[in-house]
Design an enzyme around this catalytic site. Sequence first.
Site, short mmCIF file in Angstrom:
data_model
loop_
_atom_site.label_atom_id
_atom_site.label_comp_id
_atom_site.label_asym_id
_atom_site.label_seq_id
_atom_site.Cartn_x
_atom_site.Cartn_y
_atom_site.Cartn_z
N ASP A 75 -3.57 -7.65 -7.63
CA ASP A 75 -4.97 -7.97 -7.92
C ASP A 75 -5.21 -7.65 -9.39
OD1 ASP A 75 -5.91 -8.64 -5.16
OD2 ASP A 75 -5.19 -6.61 -4.80
N GLY B 248 -2.97 -1.90 -7.06
CA GLY B 248 -1.85 -2.84 -7.15
C GLY B 248 -2.06 -3.86 -8.26
N HIS C 218 0.84 -1.20 0.00
CA HIS C 218 0.00 0.00 0.00
C HIS C 218 0.88 1.26 0.00
CE1 HIS C 218 -2.85 -2.89 2.10
NE2 HIS C 218 -3.58 -2.46 1.09
N VAL D 59 4.54 -5.63 -4.67
CA VAL D 59 5.68 -5.59 -3.74
C VAL D 59 5.77 -6.98 -3.09
CG1 VAL D 59 6.66 -4.48 -1.69
CG2 VAL D 59 5.36 -3.13 -3.35
O1 PAF Z 1 -8.00 -4.03 -3.36
C1 PAF Z 1 -8.67 -3.64 -2.38
O2 PAF Z 1 -8.14 -3.38 -1.30
C2 PAF Z 1 -10.18 -3.49 -2.54
O3 PAF Z 1 -10.72 -4.46 -3.36
C3 PAF Z 1 -10.60 -2.07 -2.99
C4 PAF Z 1 -10.07 -1.75 -4.39
C5 PAF Z 1 -10.08 -1.03 -2.01
C6 PAF Z 1 -12.12 -1.97 -3.04
O4 PAF Z 1 -12.69 -2.24 -1.81
#
Ligand code: PAF
Length: 284
Positions: free
Chosen positions: A154, A151, A37, A180
């Site tokens: 996903d 990211g 993040h 990462v």
């Molecule tokens: O990837 C995530 O953390 C979640 O799917 C997101 C994009 C914040 C939506 O809730």
Amino acid sequence: MHEVQRIAELRRQVAQWRGQGERIALVPTMGNLHAGHLRLLEAARRVAPRVVVSIFVNPLQFSDTGGGDFARYPRTLAADAERLREAGADLLFAPPVAEVYPDGLQAATRVTVPGLSDILCGVYRPGHFEGVATVVSKLFNMVQPDLALFGEKDYQQLLVIRRLVRDLCFPIEILGVPTVREPSGLAMSSRNHYLDETQKAHAARLYQTLCQARERLQSGAAEIDEIEAEGMQALRAAGFRAEYFSVRRAADLAPPTAGERDLVILAAAWLGEARLIDNLRLDS
Ligand code: PAF
């Protein structure tokens, strides 16, 4: 760093920045922040003078809102806020569920991205991408950012979001940020918290299996269906409960046709209590 929970407060602050001619980047998260993040935040700071980070554990993207995965999803708001302050975020938006879904989940208007949402992870998590597409659309309308960062871990989610932005004409640029990894290769994820240290070391086998598959593909040593079957077998032999191991076209996750070169290998597998996903691009 501003910390707000209400849409009206968020809009007031964003409008002030916009009035000063500043571009705004959004980093949507569900909190329990890790280095992945923070990399999104760093990337956001390079492209916009103002960065909004949202933390919202979105019940609509979990199949079991009454308990299970949604209830046990790690919530660490105070520690997250501290990390964001140190990392230079301008605003943390952490709304309560009723602010995002004022009439409850059942009554909420939904955003569906057909096709892309129904394959790979969508097969094993029905409704998941509808929940993601809905909350991301709502966040886009609340914040109205110029850019939003997600990211590449996903990967399917990233493509779903790119598609919804195109189809619903959101004037927002979407940036994908590389995964990462731990020194072992394990992709950083909030779900790694469900693993003990031994399992964490073992979980790197998922990445290693993807790397082996990429080598086999690049060398032309095997056909795609053999590589997929070998990947599944390798994961099962290593003690994972594998859901899929699949080679797809990177642009749209369709099964590749002969000679296709821009590919991605994606996998999802359970290790103990953690559902892990990862992917590798062939050209990376
Ligand atoms: O990837 C995530 O953390 C979640 O799917 C997101 C994009 C914040 C939506 O809730």
